[in-house]
Design a protein around this motif. Structure first.
Motif, PDB file in Angstrom:
ATOM      1  N   ARG A  42       0.829  -1.208   0.000  1.00 45.92           N
ATOM      2  CA  ARG A  42       0.000   0.000   0.000  1.00 45.92           C
ATOM      3  C   ARG A  42       0.862   1.256   0.000  1.00 45.92           C
ATOM      4  O   ARG A  42       1.937   1.308   0.595  1.00 45.92           O
ATOM      5  CB  ARG A  42      -0.920   0.020   1.229  1.00 45.92           C
ATOM      6  N   GLN A  43       0.329   2.271  -0.665  1.00 47.91           N
ATOM      7  CA  GLN A  43       0.888   3.625  -0.583  1.00 47.91           C
ATOM      8  C   GLN A  43      -0.270   4.602  -0.655  1.00 47.91           C
ATOM      9  O   GLN A  43      -0.936   4.698  -1.683  1.00 47.91           O
ATOM     10  CB  GLN A  43       1.889   3.882  -1.715  1.00 47.91           C
ATOM     11  N   ASN A  44      -0.550   5.257   0.461  1.00 50.60           N
ATOM     12  CA  ASN A  44      -1.713   6.133   0.582  1.00 50.60           C
ATOM     13  C   ASN A  44      -2.976   5.372   0.203  1.00 50.60           C
ATOM     14  O   ASN A  44      -3.280   4.353   0.799  1.00 50.60           O
ATOM     15  CB  ASN A  44      -1.499   7.417  -0.207  1.00 50.60           C
ATOM     16  N   LYS A  45      -3.709   5.784  -0.832  1.00 49.51           N
ATOM     17  CA  LYS A  45      -4.949   5.089  -1.201  1.00 49.51           C
ATOM     18  C   LYS A  45      -4.732   4.020  -2.273  1.00 49.51           C
ATOM     19  O   LYS A  45      -5.698   3.424  -2.757  1.00 49.51           O
ATOM     20  CB  LYS A  45      -5.999   6.095  -1.685  1.00 49.51           C
ATOM     21  N   LEU A  46      -3.483   3.755  -2.630  1.00 48.97           N
ATOM     22  CA  LEU A  46      -3.154   2.730  -3.617  1.00 48.97           C
ATOM     23  C   LEU A  46      -2.881   1.408  -2.909  1.00 48.97           C
ATOM     24  O   LEU A  46      -2.039   1.352  -2.014  1.00 48.97           O
ATOM     25  CB  LEU A  46      -1.898   3.123  -4.398  1.00 48.97           C
ATOM     26  N   ILE A  47      -3.582   0.360  -3.325  1.00 51.11           N
ATOM     27  CA  ILE A  47      -3.263  -0.988  -2.846  1.00 51.11           C
ATOM     28  C   ILE A  47      -3.086  -1.894  -4.054  1.00 51.11           C
ATOM     29  O   ILE A  47      -3.990  -2.002  -4.898  1.00 51.11           O
ATOM     30  CB  ILE A  47      -4.353  -1.563  -1.925  1.00 51.11           C
ATOM     31  N   PHE A  48      -1.921  -2.501  -4.164  1.00 51.84           N
ATOM     32  CA  PHE A  48      -1.647  -3.521  -5.171  1.00 51.84           C
ATOM     33  C   PHE A  48      -1.557  -4.878  -4.466  1.00 51.84           C
ATOM     34  O   PHE A  48      -0.967  -4.988  -3.387  1.00 51.84           O
ATOM     35  CB  PHE A  48      -0.321  -3.260  -5.896  1.00 51.84           C
ATOM     36  N   VAL A  49      -2.128  -5.893  -5.093  1.00 50.70           N
ATOM     37  CA  VAL A  49      -2.012  -7.259  -4.605  1.00 50.70           C
ATOM     38  C   VAL A  49      -1.272  -8.071  -5.660  1.00 50.70           C
ATOM     39  O   VAL A  49      -1.675  -8.101  -6.826  1.00 50.70           O
ATOM     40  CB  VAL A  49      -3.392  -7.880  -4.323  1.00 50.70           C
ATOM     41  N   LEU A  50      -0.192  -8.721  -5.263  1.00 49.60           N
ATOM     42  CA  LEU A  50       0.604  -9.561  -6.161  1.00 49.60           C
ATOM     43  C   LEU A  50       0.339 -11.014  -5.794  1.00 49.60           C
ATOM     44  O   LEU A  50       0.619 -11.433  -4.670  1.00 49.60           O
ATOM     45  CB  LEU A  50       2.094  -9.233  -6.034  1.00 49.60           C
ATOM     46  N   THR A  51      -0.231 -11.764  -6.734  1.00 47.52           N
ATOM     47  CA  THR A  51      -0.639 -13.143  -6.477  1.00 47.52           C
ATOM     48  C   THR A  51       0.070 -14.089  -7.419  1.00 47.52           C
ATOM     49  O   THR A  51       0.121 -13.840  -8.637  1.00 47.52           O
ATOM     50  CB  THR A  51      -2.160 -13.296  -6.639  1.00 47.52           C
ATOM     51  N   THR A  52       0.599 -15.188  -6.866  1.00 53.62           N
ATOM     52  CA  THR A  52       1.310 -16.176  -7.679  1.00 53.62           C
ATOM     53  C   THR A  52       0.724 -17.562  -7.430  1.00 53.62           C
ATOM     54  O   THR A  52       0.281 -17.864  -6.313  1.00 53.62           O
ATOM     55  CB  THR A  52       2.815 -16.161  -7.347  1.00 53.62           C
ATOM     56  N   PRO A  53       0.687 -18.414  -8.439  1.00 56.58           N
ATOM     57  CA  PRO A  53       0.182 -19.773  -8.240  1.00 56.58           C
ATOM     58  C   PRO A  53       1.226 -20.652  -7.570  1.00 56.58           C
ATOM     59  O   PRO A  53       2.422 -20.502  -7.812  1.00 56.58           O
ATOM     60  CB  PRO A  53      -0.105 -20.250  -9.669  1.00 56.58           C
ATOM     61  N   LEU A  54       0.769 -21.583  -6.738  1.00 53.86           N
ATOM     62  CA  LEU A  54       1.664 -22.541  -6.105  1.00 53.86           C
ATOM     63  C   LEU A  54       1.567 -23.926  -6.757  1.00 53.86           C
ATOM     64  O   LEU A  54       2.343 -24.815  -6.431  1.00 53.86           O
ATOM     65  CB  LEU A  54       1.366 -22.645  -4.609  1.00 53.86           C
ATOM     66  N   LYS A  55       0.614 -24.072  -7.672  1.00 53.24           N
ATOM     67  CA  LYS A  55       0.456 -25.316  -8.411  1.00 53.24           C
ATOM     68  C   LYS A  55       0.296 -24.997  -9.887  1.00 53.24           C
ATOM     69  O   LYS A  55      -0.252 -23.961 -10.253  1.00 53.24           O
ATOM     70  CB  LYS A  55      -0.740 -26.100  -7.886  1.00 53.24           C
ATOM     71  N   ALA A  56       0.753 -25.923 -10.729  1.00 53.95           N
ATOM     72  CA  ALA A  56       0.862 -25.633 -12.164  1.00 53.95           C
ATOM     73  C   ALA A  56      -0.460 -25.714 -12.914  1.00 53.95           C
ATOM     74  O   ALA A  56      -0.550 -25.233 -14.045  1.00 53.95           O
ATOM     75  CB  ALA A  56       1.856 -26.602 -12.808  1.00 53.95           C
ATOM     76  N   THR A  57      -1.491 -26.287 -12.319  1.00 52.65           N
ATOM     77  CA  THR A  57      -2.731 -26.538 -13.063  1.00 52.65           C
ATOM     78  C   THR A  57      -3.880 -25.645 -12.638  1.00 52.65           C
ATOM     79  O   THR A  57      -5.028 -25.905 -12.978  1.00 52.65           O
ATOM     80  CB  THR A  57      -3.138 -28.009 -12.902  1.00 52.65           C
ATOM     81  N   THR A  58      -3.598 -24.594 -11.902  1.00 47.45           N
ATOM     82  CA  THR A  58      -4.666 -23.713 -11.427  1.00 47.45           C
ATOM     83  C   THR A  58      -4.970 -22.632 -12.464  1.00 47.45           C
ATOM     84  O   THR A  58      -4.154 -22.335 -13.343  1.00 47.45           O
ATOM     85  CB  THR A  58      -4.268 -23.040 -10.111  1.00 47.45           C
ATOM     86  N   PRO A  59      -6.149 -22.001 -12.373  1.00 42.71           N
ATOM     87  CA  PRO A  59      -6.460 -20.888 -13.275  1.00 42.71           C
ATOM     88  C   PRO A  59      -5.450 -19.748 -13.188  1.00 42.71           C
ATOM     89  O   PRO A  59      -5.183 -19.084 -14.191  1.00 42.71           O
ATOM     90  CB  PRO A  59      -7.851 -20.447 -12.804  1.00 42.71           C
ATOM     91  N   ILE A  60      -4.882 -19.517 -11.995  1.00 41.60           N
ATOM     92  CA  ILE A  60      -3.874 -18.462 -11.862  1.00 41.60           C
ATOM     93  C   ILE A  60      -2.641 -18.813 -12.682  1.00 41.60           C
ATOM     94  O   ILE A  60      -2.084 -17.963 -13.391  1.00 41.60           O
ATOM     95  CB  ILE A  60      -3.502 -18.251 -10.377  1.00 41.60           C
TER      96      ILE A  60
END
Length: 377
Positions: free
Chosen positions: A67-85
């Motif tokens: 977060r920075q002030n009103k900015l929130i970024f979420v960084l998401t990574t898959p832990l398995k190879a067959t997921t939609p992510i």
């Protein structure tokens, strides 16, 4: 057709069926969330906020919120190879998945948009922990991008249920003055812009507040068209780009090719002092597009008097444009991924409500020089 009275009331916000309070967060699907989060902390000045992953009971992904002030970024990574992510990352590389919007009632937001034709992404679901309740719902957009509606009026936790506070106690970095999301731009395919303009108008109650055609946004080699969509209170703006015919490949075509589809092209982040912010970002390694120094030869003749000294703007490559309400200062980063896809805009508004039309030619020529260096023009 709605009556003129109904239209007027809607413009005044009296019958807004989808009241939005602003951008809640933006979520990126990435190949390595831990490293991506560190990049946004060290390069852009975000601060650690929250974490979700195996240690919190989530087994198939890891997410870091910064977060920075009103900015929130979420960084998401898959832990398995067959997921939609994992499929998303494999197809697109690192990119924006979720544009999350803050609402008072996520159930109503979902119902109003899906009954108007949106495809559901998440049916309304309450999430709980010891800090209260968050209700979330969502709809599909262009490509694989989605809007998630977030209702958090009954929640006092650090971010969302399922997340724990995340800190880096032995590493500190200062913020860079970034304040909030000014707008997010989406790139869509050939002849798809009007389809998504209609979507935002009919499904979400937005208005088309500005239109740029291939005469406005063109160079000797390439062109694109763009329409700016805004919700009723102006808190949320989504310009939509599509390619236009040109002698060579436009930057939108290059994006669509390397992203393997439609998606978010850039995120504009507001600052109250663009000179200080950009100077700090450059010192941290963020790379920006540069226009020829001749751009500044007649700048004041084109835009009139401004508060800033011209020399720092010229030194940093900051662009200036004016509309009838004031002026703005802006600068665009180079792509932040190895694929020439996502980039960022730093913007400071001094009254202007527009998007820098007077800078389009210089900006797109700078982009074309980068495309040519990549062999993609």
């Amino acid at each position: 057709m709605p009556s003129s009275t109904t239209s007027k009331n809607r413009l005044m916000g009296q019958t807004d069926f989808l009241p939005l309070l602003g951008t809640d967060y933006i979520e990126f699907y990435v190949g390595n969330a831990k490293q991506a989060a560190h990049y946004y902390i060290t390069a852009f000045g975000f601060q650690p906020l929250a974490y979700e992953g195996p240690e919190t009971g989530t087994k198939d992904k890891a997410s870091y919120a910064v977060r920075q002030n009103k900015l929130i970024f979420v960084l998401t990574t898959p832990l398995k190879a067959t997921t939609p992510i994992a499929e998303h990352v494999n197809k697109h590389g690192d990119g924006v998945k979720v544009l999350a919007l803050l609402v008072d009632d996520a159930q109503t937001a979902w119902k109003e948009t899906t009954t108007r034709g949106a495809t559901s992404y998440i049916e309304p679901i309450p999430l709980h922990d010891d800090d209260g309740e968050v209700v979330m719902s969502g709809i599909h957009l262009y490509g694989d991008t989605v809007h998630v509606f977030v209702e958090r009026k009954n929640y006092k936790g650090v971010f969302l249920p399922g997340y724990k506070k995340w800190e880096l106690p032995h590493f500190k970095t200062k913020e860079t003055g970034l304040q909030y999301v000014d707008h997010c731009v989406g790139n869509v395919g050939w002849n798809q812009m009007d389809r998504w303009v209609k979507f935002y108008e009919e499904v979400m109650g937005f208005k088309n507040i500005l239109t740029f055609d291939d005469e406005d946004i063109s160079t000797e080699y390439s062109a694109l068209m763009s329409k700016v969509m805004s919700n009723g209170n102006g808190f949320v703006k989504f310009p939509i780009n599509e390619p236009a015919e040109g002698k060579k490949k436009s930057q939108v075509e290059e994006y669509l090719e390397f992203y393997n589809g439609e998606g978010v092209q850039h995120i504009a982040m507001a600052t109250n002092d663009i000179v200080s912010t950009v100077r700090d970002l450059i010192s941290r390694g963020v790379e920006f597009l540069r226009v020829p120094t001749t751009y500044y030869d007649d700048l004041l003749e084109r835009v009139g008097d401004i508060d800033e000294d011209l020399e720092p703007l010229k030194e940093l490559g900051i662009l200036v444009d004016r509309d009838h309400e004031g002026y703005l200062l802006q600068l665009f980063s180079k792509p932040v991924e190895d694929r020439p896809t996502l980039f960022f805009e730093i913007i400071q508004r001094k009254g202007a409500k527009s998007f820098g039309k007077g800078n389009f030619k210089a900006l797109f020529e700078a982009m074309e020089r980068e495309q040519a260096a990549r062999g993609n023009l």
